[in-house]
Design an enzyme around this catalytic site. Structure first.
Site, mmCIF file in Angstrom:
data_model
loop_
_atom_site.group_PDB
_atom_site.id
_atom_site.type_symbol
_atom_site.label_atom_id
_atom_site.label_comp_id
_atom_site.label_asym_id
_atom_site.label_seq_id
_atom_site.Cartn_x
_atom_site.Cartn_y
_atom_site.Cartn_z
ATOM 1 C CG HIS A 65 4.842 -5.524 0.010
ATOM 2 N ND1 HIS A 65 3.725 -5.994 -0.647
ATOM 3 C CD2 HIS A 65 5.263 -4.439 -0.709
ATOM 4 C CE1 HIS A 65 3.492 -5.255 -1.710
ATOM 5 N NE2 HIS A 65 4.413 -4.312 -1.771
ATOM 6 C CG ASP A 98 5.581 -1.308 1.287
ATOM 7 O OD1 ASP A 98 4.337 -1.184 1.263
ATOM 8 O OD2 ASP A 98 6.309 -1.081 0.300
ATOM 9 C CG HIS A 127 0.394 -2.610 -0.072
ATOM 10 N ND1 HIS A 127 1.635 -2.289 0.425
ATOM 11 C CD2 HIS A 127 0.243 -3.939 0.133
ATOM 12 C CE1 HIS A 127 2.209 -3.381 0.899
ATOM 13 N NE2 HIS A 127 1.388 -4.387 0.737
ATOM 14 C CD GLU A 130 5.734 2.166 -0.897
ATOM 15 O OE1 GLU A 130 6.767 1.797 -1.482
ATOM 16 O OE2 GLU A 130 4.698 1.462 -0.828
ATOM 17 C CD1 TRP A 148 0.108 -2.380 -8.584
ATOM 18 C CD2 TRP A 148 1.204 -0.699 -7.603
ATOM 19 N NE1 TRP A 148 1.384 -2.374 -9.084
ATOM 20 C CE2 TRP A 148 2.093 -1.352 -8.499
ATOM 21 C CE3 TRP A 148 1.677 0.386 -6.872
ATOM 22 C CZ2 TRP A 148 3.405 -0.952 -8.671
ATOM 23 C CZ3 TRP A 148 2.988 0.781 -7.039
ATOM 24 C CH2 TRP A 148 3.841 0.109 -7.929
ATOM 25 C CG HIS A 156 0.713 1.624 1.739
ATOM 26 N ND1 HIS A 156 0.448 2.407 0.646
ATOM 27 C CD2 HIS A 156 1.738 0.806 1.377
ATOM 28 C CE1 HIS A 156 1.254 2.075 -0.342
ATOM 29 N NE2 HIS A 156 2.071 1.108 0.083
#
Length: 207
Positions: A57, A53, A47, A171, A17, A51
């Site tokens: 988070h 969440d 993450h 995700e 990210w 992963h």
């Protein structure tokens, strides 16, 4: 029995990210120094890659990874094929799909076309989908993109709506070679006591 690995490989230089911790692995204590073993060192975000969440988070009062029920991450799952050109995933995309008796759904969009580059845009979950899925008995959703919300979202409406409806989030799956259908999902998070998320080794099994 067939086993399908649906996890992203953890490798130096992999996309993360924007602004998050880069993944880094190195042998910090080589055999030449230890006399017997190689020992590696990891630096990564919670993450990184595939992963889950935890509610913490996106909610300071939410549960941490270690507090989540592991049963969420093991059990029957249905892979649902969606067209990669869709901009969002809502009730209308699923209204003709029978979800009765399904607890976990994995959305196969194939929208993340170049896995070596972080995507600029992804199909996201519409917040209104969460109560619809909850009424069907869904407890976990997974996606082959890095978030249930748009990349530029700060309010994270899908995260909050899913959490409010008791649905957990998995995700950054890799579902390119996975046919739609019924599988057993295993995607266990690490026992991070204060964790806001956790990388997982996600697999599907099919008999």
């Amino acid at each position: 029995m067939r086993i399908f690995d649906i996890s992203r490989k953890l490798v130096n230089g992999m996309p993360v990210w924007p602004g998050d911790t880069a993944f880094q692995y190195e042998v910090s204590w080589p055999m030449e120094e230890s006399g017997s073993v190689n020992v590696g060192r990891l630096e990564l975000s919670t993450h990184t890659g595939t992963h889950v969440d935890a509610p913490f988070h996106f909610d300071n009062g939410g549960k941490r990874i270690y507090e989540l029920d592991l049963n969420l991450y093991i059990g029957p799952a249905r892979v649902i094929d969606l067209p990669p050109e869709i901009e969002s995933i809502g009730v209308k995309e699923l209204k003709d799909i029978d979800l009765d008796g399904v607890t976990r759904v994995l959305f196969r969009t194939l929208a993340w076309k170049n896995g070596t580059v972080f995507p600029e845009k992804i199909p996201h979950i519409e917040p209104e989908l969460a109560p619809y899925l909850a009424k069907k008995g869904i407890r976990l959703i997974g996606l082959d993109v890095p978030s249930v919300d748009p990349i530029d979202s700060k309010e994270l409406p899908a995260h909050h709506s899913l959490n409010a409806n008791g649905i957990h989030i998995l995700e950054s799956l890799i579902l390119d070679e996975i046919a739609p259908g019924e599988y057993e999902l295993i995607a266990l998070p690490l026992p991070l006591v204060d964790g806001d998320g956790s990388p997982v080794r996600a697999i599907l099994r099919q008999w």
